[in-house]
Design a protein around this motif. Structure first.
Motif, short mmCIF file in Angstrom:
data_model
loop_
_atom_site.label_atom_id
_atom_site.label_comp_id
_atom_site.label_asym_id
_atom_site.label_seq_id
_atom_site.Cartn_x
_atom_site.Cartn_y
_atom_site.Cartn_z
N VAL A 61 16.45 18.68 34.41
CA VAL A 61 16.12 20.10 34.27
C VAL A 61 14.63 20.36 34.34
O VAL A 61 14.19 21.50 34.48
N ASP A 62 13.83 19.31 34.26
CA ASP A 62 12.39 19.50 34.19
C ASP A 62 11.77 19.92 35.50
O ASP A 62 10.70 20.49 35.52
N LYS A 63 12.38 19.56 36.61
CA LYS A 63 11.69 19.73 37.89
C LYS A 63 12.59 20.36 38.94
O LYS A 63 13.12 19.68 39.81
N PRO A 64 12.77 21.69 38.88
CA PRO A 64 13.61 22.31 39.90
C PRO A 64 13.04 22.14 41.30
O PRO A 64 13.78 22.07 42.26
N TYR A 65 11.70 22.09 41.41
CA TYR A 65 11.09 21.80 42.71
C TYR A 65 10.19 20.59 42.51
O TYR A 65 9.24 20.63 41.75
N GLY A 66 10.50 19.50 43.20
CA GLY A 66 9.87 18.22 42.93
C GLY A 66 8.45 18.09 43.45
O GLY A 66 8.04 18.81 44.36
N GLN A 67 7.72 17.17 42.83
CA GLN A 67 6.32 16.91 43.20
C GLN A 67 6.13 15.41 43.40
O GLN A 67 6.89 14.60 42.89
N PRO A 68 5.05 15.03 44.11
CA PRO A 68 4.78 13.60 44.29
C PRO A 68 4.45 12.91 42.97
O PRO A 68 4.10 13.56 41.98
N SER A 69 4.53 11.59 43.00
CA SER A 69 4.14 10.79 41.84
C SER A 69 2.67 11.02 41.50
O SER A 69 1.83 11.22 42.38
N ALA A 70 2.37 10.95 40.21
CA ALA A 70 0.97 11.08 39.77
C ALA A 70 0.11 9.96 40.36
O ALA A 70 -1.10 10.11 40.48
N TYR A 71 0.74 8.86 40.74
CA TYR A 71 -0.01 7.73 41.31
C TYR A 71 -0.38 7.96 42.77
O TYR A 71 -1.02 7.12 43.38
N GLU A 72 0.07 9.06 43.34
CA GLU A 72 -0.23 9.38 44.75
C GLU A 72 -1.22 10.54 44.86
O GLU A 72 -1.30 11.19 45.90
N LYS A 73 -1.97 10.78 43.80
CA LYS A 73 -2.82 11.99 43.79
C LYS A 73 -3.98 11.93 44.78
O LYS A 73 -4.60 12.95 45.07
N GLU A 74 -4.25 10.75 45.33
CA GLU A 74 -5.29 10.66 46.36
C GLU A 74 -4.77 10.99 47.76
O GLU A 74 -5.55 11.07 48.71
N VAL A 75 -3.46 11.11 47.88
CA VAL A 75 -2.88 11.44 49.19
C VAL A 75 -2.83 12.96 49.31
O VAL A 75 -1.83 13.60 48.95
N VAL A 76 -3.91 13.54 49.77
CA VAL A 76 -4.04 14.99 49.84
C VAL A 76 -4.78 15.38 51.12
O VAL A 76 -5.43 14.55 51.75
#
Lengths: 427, 427
Positions: A61-76
């Protein structure tokens, strides 16, 4: 997959084990080990269960729309400050050094604005078709989405991709040399279907496409293209367009300069000649050595680049390596890609892997060995029309060095003895 | 696109204008108008420039990783409270009623956990291959990503998709009848390549795949599948796996029950027989009418569903309509899809549009007219092996009604006179 299986079969089993073992030895004792195949070795598990195996994670229930892993924050996406001072008229680049396969995820598709991201309410948006037509029409989004849709995987590239290199600037990152490039599955309606609704008059030969954003960005499109494969699209990779990609509606001219695929599309006017607006005269023309400018250079010519290795992906281990990259052509399918290790003196054919689609990114691959020797790595793409990607020297010979756009020449990476990769220019 | 062009050509220009005009008349004066084709009419612009055309939008630096439009906030995964009370062991469903094309964007891929989302540091993650192998191996992520990669577009479906309907429950939304389904471009390494590195002993016939999450979810996989098309994947739609899809590593068994594509993959043990763990005995088996249970029913059989119209996408206007949907088969490519308007009495072949790929979602389409008549809409898919999607009656006849899984029968939508769409069960 079959193709790669064959490639692997071309290497002996000891070669392939070498691929693994050398890497592991170089990485040191804590990273990975090849065991000798005893029953005892198979029990050599890491000493402790990691924390994530000993606890419950967050629920659905936490993530109705998903996001990348916090470990991928440099992939932007990234901007370059020297390109345009104004963020609302600048460009951000796709991290193509990190992409896999041929689909660019929507969160990483490069952006280019002329007046920032318009925030459009879809129910208030309109597309008007007028000018030299029998029946001028204004469509709502609902009208457009009732038409039979088509979905096609196509690349979009800004013609300025690599443009800083015409005069020899050295971008030390693949994201900045080639990152104005993405490839998505786009869904919409063929423009020719909408033009048939309006009824183009015999004297109609060009179409002006105009955006609803503050810049009202506009380009003149020949009717021939509009009746061929141009789409009016509302979705990318399965969902509605992202705001920075023109939500709720954009044009898509497959294989052509990205700026012709007008975002936030609000108007299509049929005329008998091009409009010569700002963005097809003072911009998006190619100043030649003799002072004249090429205009309406729509097609993104055949291009390619090696993505592994590259400055962001240096070689960290000796042994087998998959040289990998992407090729694309605004004229059709990629037919062949060759790789050079000596700066273009000799060439080896690469394998095309996965889907090879019209005007889409195409992956190429070559498995070889690296043991510290210096390489001058290049890729050269050939498309189904027979067009061969030119050298930098050939391109400068034909076009001079005044241009900003359409630099599709063979790109060179220098691989150094430590595995580092530098951007070098070889004519 | 060529296919759709041919479809359009099958309809007269007046038919097609009818498609547009009827819709517009029904929508009222403020929404859209077909003009008569006079020069004056072409100047009939909306009276006021919308706000987004009179101001600058946000610039590129604001959004290094892009997000959907705020106007699309209802397009999200959804859970159903009656399915599982615990969110950490529940499922969220893809809004397939809103999807376009065949790619599911990463933010909308359905989720199913047995102990919530593990948050794994990629540099600490390991994959061990052991058991009946010559050379047990522990791989780091870096090791795995050095192997030549393959990228393939494949669907993943939970075998419980539609399972609430075995006994006649009525889900009044496509998202809940078929939303445990997604399709992405996955990138990774063929499992057979990794198994060759370890060297499977002759007595090795099965593989246990185990996850690193708190549930250590595990399934027994026949070696034959592992050597065929199973992948060990680390990316989806171009970027690294999302946490809820198993970041940084998952198995992918194309066309098989989604739960066999073990997420957060940490261990592959080769054995001579299946393990009969919890999730292949008490769960993910099919209780038959005679009290016996089918086990290891891996393949997701041929299935299809109409996505337009559906309960979430009622028909709002009379006239031409594109009946559209998706079909898929765990055994290969879709060969044909038929559509019935009378609950299965008569059938009309639909067109397959866009890419038709092995074990991937495939779009089908049929343009027809609706003028308020009631429809009992069905789609029936046939795959390249000749398997024909069964009726609900045929499926219950063969399997009884005790099962939760593998309900792939022909689905029925009742279209009412007001254009509303109801879920009905027709045997």
């Amino acid at each position: 997959m079959e193709q790669l299986a064959r490639e692997s079969e071309g290497l002996s089993i000891s070669d392939r084990r070498d691929f693994l073992k050398k890497g592991m030895l170089a990485a040191g004792a804590m990273t990975a080990t090849t065991f000798a195949g005893t029953a005892a070795a198979s029990k050599n598990l890491p000493p402790m269960e990691p924390s994530w195996g000993r606890q419950l994670g967050a629920g659905v229930v936490d993530k109705p729309y998903g996001q990348p892993s916090a470990y991928e924050k440099e992939v932007v996406r990234r901007t370059v400050p020297w390109l345009t001072a104004e963020s609302i008229a600048s460009i951000s680049m796709t991290p193509i050094q990190d992409l896999k396969g041929i689909i660019t995820p929507n969160g990483l598709v490069f952006e280019r604005y002329h007046a920032g991201v318009a925030q459009i309410k879809p129910e208030e948006h309109r597309l008007m078709i007028h000018g030299l037509v029998e029946r001028p029409i204004i469509f709502t989004m609902e009208d457009l989405m009732r038409f039979p849709s088509v979905s096609e995987i196509k690349f979009i590239e800004c013609p300025a991709n690599g443009g800083m290199e015409w005069k020899g600037a050295q971008m030390e990152a693949l994201q900045f040399t080639h990152g104005m490039l993405s490839c998505c599955e786009w869904t919409g309606v063929p423009l020719r279907v909408l033009l048939e609704e309006a009824g183009v008059k015999p004297e109609g030969k060009w179409i002006l496409a105009e955006g609803a954003d503050g810049s009202h960005m506009s380009r003149s499109i020949p009717l021939e293209k509009a009746l061929d494969d141009t789409l009016v699209v509302y979705a990318q990779n399965g969902e509605m367009l992202r705001p920075e990609q023109g939500y709720p509606l954009r044009l898509l001219n497959p294989g052509w300069e990205g700026n012709t695929s007008i975002k936030w599309l609000r108007r299509l006017e049929v005329g008998d000649k091009p409009w010569y607006h700002r963005e097809e005269t003072s911009k998006y023309t190619d100043l030649m050595a003799d002072g004249r400018a090429r205009k309406f250079t729509f097609v993104q010519e055949t291009n390619s680049v090696i993505t592994n290795p590259c400055p962001e992906n240096p070689i960290v281990k000796s042994g087998l390596i998959e040289i990998e990259g992407m090729a694309w052509s605004g004229r059709g399918k990629i037919k062949q890609v060759d790789i050079s290790f000596d700066g273009g003196v000799s060439w080896v054919p690469a394998n095309l892997k996965g889907l090879v689609l019209d005007k889409a990114l195409t992956r190429f691959s070559l498995v070889t060995k690296w043991d510290g020797q210096p390489w001058l790595l290049q890729s050269r793409a050939i498309d189904e029309t027979g067009y061969v990607q030119p050298t930098l020297g050939q391109l400068r010979e034909a076009r001079g060095t005044n241009s900003i756009y359409h630099k599709n020449s063979i790109h060179s990476w220098k691989v150094e003895a430590n595995g580092g990769v530098k951007n070098v220019q070889i004519s």
